[in-house]
Design a protein around this motif. Structure first.
Motif, PDB file in Angstrom:
ATOM      1  N   LEU B  11      22.444 107.857  13.569  1.00 28.64           N
ATOM      2  CA  LEU B  11      21.186 107.864  14.200  1.00 28.64           C
ATOM      3  C   LEU B  11      20.211 108.496  13.237  1.00 28.64           C
ATOM      4  CD1 LEU B  11      19.873 107.108  16.636  1.00 28.64           C
ATOM      5  CD2 LEU B  11      20.405 109.083  17.674  1.00 28.64           C
ATOM      6  N   SER B  12      19.059 107.942  12.826  1.00 27.33           N
ATOM      7  CA  SER B  12      18.052 108.399  11.976  1.00 27.33           C
ATOM      8  C   SER B  12      16.759 108.293  12.675  1.00 27.33           C
ATOM      9  CB  SER B  12      18.119 107.760  10.557  1.00 27.33           C
ATOM     10  OG  SER B  12      17.071 108.284   9.960  1.00 27.33           O
ATOM     11  N   ILE B  13      16.472 109.493  13.077  1.00 32.03           N
ATOM     12  CA  ILE B  13      14.931 109.430  13.620  1.00 32.03           C
ATOM     13  C   ILE B  13      14.226 110.370  13.052  1.00 32.03           C
ATOM     14  CG2 ILE B  13      16.069 109.121  15.817  1.00 32.03           C
ATOM     15  CD1 ILE B  13      15.801 112.150  16.730  1.00 32.03           C
ATOM     16  N   GLN B  14      12.862 110.435  13.456  1.00 34.31           N
ATOM     17  CA  GLN B  14      11.527 111.294  13.151  1.00 34.31           C
ATOM     18  C   GLN B  14      11.842 112.716  13.789  1.00 34.31           C
ATOM     19  OE1 GLN B  14      10.921 109.533   9.975  1.00 34.31           O
ATOM     20  NE2 GLN B  14       9.627 110.894  10.337  1.00 34.31           N
ATOM     21  N   GLU B  15      11.360 113.784  13.382  1.00 35.66           N
ATOM     22  CA  GLU B  15      10.985 114.768  14.144  1.00 35.66           C
ATOM     23  C   GLU B  15      10.044 114.801  15.282  1.00 35.66           C
ATOM     24  OE1 GLU B  15       9.265 117.972  11.689  1.00 35.66           O
ATOM     25  OE2 GLU B  15       9.388 119.502  13.233  1.00 35.66           O
ATOM     26  N   GLY B  16      10.634 115.196  16.414  1.00 32.57           N
ATOM     27  CA  GLY B  16       9.667 115.136  17.681  1.00 32.57           C
ATOM     28  C   GLY B  16      10.047 113.842  18.723  1.00 32.57           C
ATOM     29  N   GLU B  17      10.963 113.189  18.031  1.00 32.95           N
ATOM     30  CA  GLU B  17      11.797 111.770  18.846  1.00 32.95           C
ATOM     31  C   GLU B  17      12.799 112.647  20.007  1.00 32.95           C
ATOM     32  OE1 GLU B  17      10.974 108.341  15.717  1.00 32.95           O
ATOM     33  OE2 GLU B  17      12.731 108.621  17.086  1.00 32.95           O
ATOM     34  N   ASN B  18      12.817 111.997  21.072  1.00 30.31           N
ATOM     35  CA  ASN B  18      14.122 112.105  21.868  1.00 30.31           C
ATOM     36  C   ASN B  18      15.264 111.207  21.527  1.00 30.31           C
ATOM     37  OD1 ASN B  18      12.225 113.740  23.138  1.00 30.31           O
ATOM     38  ND2 ASN B  18      11.802 112.304  24.675  1.00 30.31           N
ATOM     39  N   LEU B  19      16.499 111.696  21.747  1.00 30.99           N
ATOM     40  CA  LEU B  19      17.457 110.754  21.542  1.00 30.99           C
ATOM     41  C   LEU B  19      18.701 111.168  22.467  1.00 30.99           C
ATOM     42  CD1 LEU B  19      20.224 112.347  19.651  1.00 30.99           C
ATOM     43  CD2 LEU B  19      17.597 112.927  18.898  1.00 30.99           C
ATOM     44  N   THR B  20      19.681 110.294  22.625  1.00 31.95           N
ATOM     45  CA  THR B  20      20.721 110.432  23.704  1.00 31.95           C
ATOM     46  C   THR B  20      21.881 109.877  22.863  1.00 31.95           C
ATOM     47  OG1 THR B  20      19.323 110.360  25.641  1.00 31.95           O
ATOM     48  CG2 THR B  20      21.779 109.853  25.955  1.00 31.95           C
ATOM     49  N   VAL B  21      22.920 110.293  22.893  1.00 30.54           N
ATOM     50  CA  VAL B  21      24.399 110.055  22.138  1.00 30.54           C
ATOM     51  C   VAL B  21      25.341 110.072  23.417  1.00 30.54           C
ATOM     52  CG1 VAL B  21      23.745 110.741  19.952  1.00 30.54           C
ATOM     53  CG2 VAL B  21      24.942 112.381  21.442  1.00 30.54           C
ATOM     54  N   TYR B  22      26.175 109.166  23.209  1.00 33.75           N
ATOM     55  CA  TYR B  22      27.324 109.012  24.405  1.00 33.75           C
ATOM     56  C   TYR B  22      28.654 109.125  23.763  1.00 33.75           C
ATOM     57  CZ  TYR B  22      23.242 106.615  26.308  1.00 33.75           C
ATOM     58  OH  TYR B  22      21.932 106.765  26.546  1.00 33.75           O
ATOM     59  N   CYS B  23      29.482 109.521  24.680  1.00 35.47           N
ATOM     60  CA  CYS B  23      30.917 109.905  24.807  1.00 35.47           C
ATOM     61  C   CYS B  23      31.789 109.157  25.872  1.00 35.47           C
ATOM     62  CB  CYS B  23      31.124 111.215  24.488  1.00 35.47           C
ATOM     63  SG  CYS B  23      33.088 111.662  24.608  1.00 35.47           S
ATOM     64  N   ASN B  24      32.616 108.029  25.574  1.00 37.48           N
ATOM     65  CA  ASN B  24      33.048 107.445  26.567  1.00 37.48           C
ATOM     66  C   ASN B  24      34.667 107.376  26.465  1.00 37.48           C
ATOM     67  OD1 ASN B  24      30.716 106.521  28.146  1.00 37.48           O
ATOM     68  ND2 ASN B  24      30.316 105.724  26.193  1.00 37.48           N
TER      69      ASN B  24
END
Lengths: 113, 112
Positions: B11-24
């Motif tokens: 996952l590559s994002i810009q500073e200030g963005e929101n993100l969610t990562v998952y573990c299943n």
């Protein structure tokens, strides 16, 4: 506390040579774990000790790998003879309780050429 | 065999963005832990979740354990470059509680 201390940080050796990795756990932690990390397989448990006694060594790849914990403050992981497929980062971790809240060392990056 | 699958892998994002990562997983775990690993270092424990449905917050990080204790998520609000790293989820194996099973991780890069 200085945390879990591993040595050496990097090891480059030729195929067939013996390699010994060392670990000093956090004082008072009764559990010590050896993990191996590769890109393909991620983090895998090799062996763990409770009060210096090996409890589960089912993750040790083969007889070339051996681990000892002669006292509560020191453990070794030995590979003899080493092979190129053993190249990985080897981590030691310790904890107060089994299965929860492990503290990892900085790892030993092993390269076998 | 109990497995933990993490997504996304990168996952590559810009500073200030929101993100969610998952573990299943298809297996029930007694607890799940989240670790962050930086290059050249070992994983560092962030949080442990124990009760189904539990939510824990660590500053801008929010961790949730699924009701059935088979999955977990990590949400980061207003990501910063210092959040960059490999995020690993882990849970104790039922057969051998000392064997902490790890997912392969989500590699997060936050660009300024």
């Amino acid at each position: 506390d200085a945390g879990v201390i591993q040595s050496p940080r990097h090891e480059v050796t030729e195929m067939g040579q013996e390699v010994t990795l060392r670990c000093k756990p956090i004082s008072g932690h009764d559990y010590l774990f050896w993990y191996r990390q590769t890109m393909m397989r991620g983090l895998e448990l090799l062996i763990y000790f409770n009060n210096n006694v090996p409890i589960d060594d089912s993750g040790m790849p083969e007889d070339r790998f051996s681990a000892k914990m002669p006292n509560a403050s020191f453990s070794t992981l030995k590979i003899q003879p080493s092979e190129p497929r053993d190249s990985a980062v080897y981590f030691c971790a310790s904890s107060l309780v089994s299965g929860v809240g492990y503290t990892f060392g900085s790892g030993t990056r092993l390269t076998v050429v | 065999t109990q497995l933990l699958e993490q997504s996304p892998q990168f996952l590559s994002i810009q500073e200030g963005e929101n993100l969610t990562v998952y573990c299943n997983s298809s297996s029930v775990f007694s607890s799940l832990q989240w670790y962050r690993q930086e290059p050249g270092e070992g994983p560092v424990l962030l949080v442990t979740v124990v009760t189904g449905g539990e939510v824990k917050k660590l500053k801008r990080l929010t961790f949730q354990f699924g009701d059935a204790r088979k999955d977990s998520s990590l949400h980061i609000t207003a990501a910063q470059p210092g959040d960059t790293g490999l995020y690993l989820c882990a849970g104790p194996e039922t057969r051998s509680q000392g064997n902490l099973i790890f997912g392969k991780g989500t590699k997060l890069s936050v660009k300024p």
